[in-house]
Design an enzyme around this catalytic site. Sequence first.
Site, PDB file in Angstrom:
ATOM      1  N   ASP A  67      -0.026   2.981  50.716  1.00 20.90           N
ATOM      2  CA  ASP A  67      -0.592   3.809  49.644  1.00 20.90           C
ATOM      3  C   ASP A  67      -2.103   3.649  49.504  1.00 20.90           C
ATOM      4  O   ASP A  67      -2.711   2.773  50.137  1.00 20.90           O
ATOM      5  CB  ASP A  67       0.111   3.505  48.308  1.00 20.90           C
ATOM      6  N   ASP A 135       7.852  -2.698  37.278  1.00 20.99           N
ATOM      7  CA  ASP A 135       8.759  -1.640  36.817  1.00 20.99           C
ATOM      8  C   ASP A 135       9.725  -1.196  37.931  1.00 20.99           C
ATOM      9  O   ASP A 135      10.390  -0.174  37.817  1.00 20.99           O
ATOM     10  CB  ASP A 135       7.961  -0.426  36.295  1.00 20.99           C
ATOM     11  N   HIS A 137       8.824  -0.447  41.081  1.00 20.39           N
ATOM     12  CA  HIS A 137       8.292   0.485  42.091  1.00 20.39           C
ATOM     13  C   HIS A 137       8.135  -0.170  43.457  1.00 20.39           C
ATOM     14  O   HIS A 137       7.958  -1.384  43.558  1.00 20.39           O
ATOM     15  CB  HIS A 137       6.978   1.161  41.633  1.00 20.39           C
ATOM     16  N   GLU A 142       7.140   5.402  41.586  1.00 22.61           N
ATOM     17  CA  GLU A 142       7.448   4.938  40.237  1.00 22.61           C
ATOM     18  C   GLU A 142       8.875   5.322  39.854  1.00 22.61           C
ATOM     19  O   GLU A 142       9.497   6.179  40.500  1.00 22.61           O
ATOM     20  CB  GLU A 142       6.453   5.563  39.248  1.00 22.61           C
TER      21      GLU A 142
HETATM   22  C1  F6R Z   1       0.715  -2.067  47.246  1.00 17.21           C
HETATM   23  C2  F6R Z   1       1.946  -1.459  46.734  1.00 17.21           C
HETATM   24  C3  F6R Z   1       2.585  -1.917  45.478  1.00 17.21           C
HETATM   25  C4  F6R Z   1       2.566  -3.431  45.283  1.00 17.21           C
HETATM   26  C5  F6R Z   1       3.185  -3.801  43.942  1.00 17.21           C
HETATM   27  C6  F6R Z   1       3.049  -5.291  43.673  1.00 17.21           C
HETATM   28  O1  F6R Z   1       0.312  -1.456  48.443  1.00 17.21           O
HETATM   29  O2  F6R Z   1       2.422  -0.549  47.320  1.00 17.21           O
HETATM   30  O3  F6R Z   1       3.921  -1.458  45.448  1.00 17.21           O
HETATM   31  O4  F6R Z   1       3.247  -4.045  46.328  1.00 17.21           O
HETATM   32  O5  F6R Z   1       2.557  -3.104  42.919  1.00 17.21           O
HETATM   33  O6  F6R Z   1       1.694  -5.615  43.512  1.00 17.21           O
HETATM   34  P1  F6R Z   1       1.198  -7.113  43.446  1.00 17.21           P
HETATM   35  O7  F6R Z   1       1.462  -7.718  44.773  1.00 17.21           O
HETATM   36  O8  F6R Z   1      -0.285  -7.027  43.178  1.00 17.21           O
HETATM   37  O9  F6R Z   1       1.956  -7.771  42.345  1.00 17.21           O
END
Ligand code: F6R
Length: 243
Positions: A67, A135, A137, A142
């Site tokens: 992403d 959440d 995701h 989401e």
């Molecule tokens: C990042 C991504 C997100 C993260 C998730 C956890 O490329 O796609 O899904 O893996 O938000 O983020 P952290 O590791 O910062 O807790």
Amino acid sequence: MNIIVVSDYEEMSEKASLFFCQAIKENPKLVLGLATGSTPLGLYQRLVKMVQNGQISFRDVTSFNLDEYVGLPADHPQSYRYFMNQNLFSQVDIKLENTFVPSGVAPDLEKECEAYTEKLAKNPQDLQLLGLGSDGHIGFNEPGTSFSSHTHVVRLAECTIRDNSRLFDRIEDVPKEAITIGIQDVMQAKNIIMLVNGSNKAEAVKRMIQGPVDESCPASILQKHPSFTVILDKEAAKLLSGL
Ligand code: F6R
């Protein structure tokens, strides 16, 4: 599903690095799906060391990131392209032209999404790395995202904006939109490995592993993946029953 519970972040990163090391040794032309965020930093640091001491090489590896924020160019310190260049790509021997991150500043974002999905379909991930949002995701898919989705532009949930604001000066600076590969694009990976640490993820972990497979928890679809490994620290695993 293969569930591995470890004591802390360091052990989680170490285990993951051995997993990646073996995969690259077995197939030097590996196609990797990569993630950003805090979770994979320890893994990336270890992979850099492994390349520096000659254990593995990224020379023939291709990578696709999950992403990118809409509106942040590659040289913006909070963009995911910048993150990847800083934390991994510039420190290993990967060819930069073999690294793909969706562009959040493409003039036509719809076209960018279509092209990214197509490229991924032609180069399916041998190994996809995931983190987990509090959440539920995965990527930036989401709650409520269709399980059959491909690369698309999303409006970030308030909870995600709040979680990610720690990396920005002010919460208002966090982009409200992102491009993410879809859930079907994640599920096409031959192998998926997810890393999760911290008690703030425990509820999402429980829903992902022991809840119903339901679009209200995007990560729950991983219960259906034929080769899914999740490495959890104790804190993230604390709400799981019967382990
Ligand atoms: C990042 C991504 C997100 C993260 C998730 C956890 O490329 O796609 O899904 O893996 O938000 O983020 P952290 O590791 O910062 O807790």
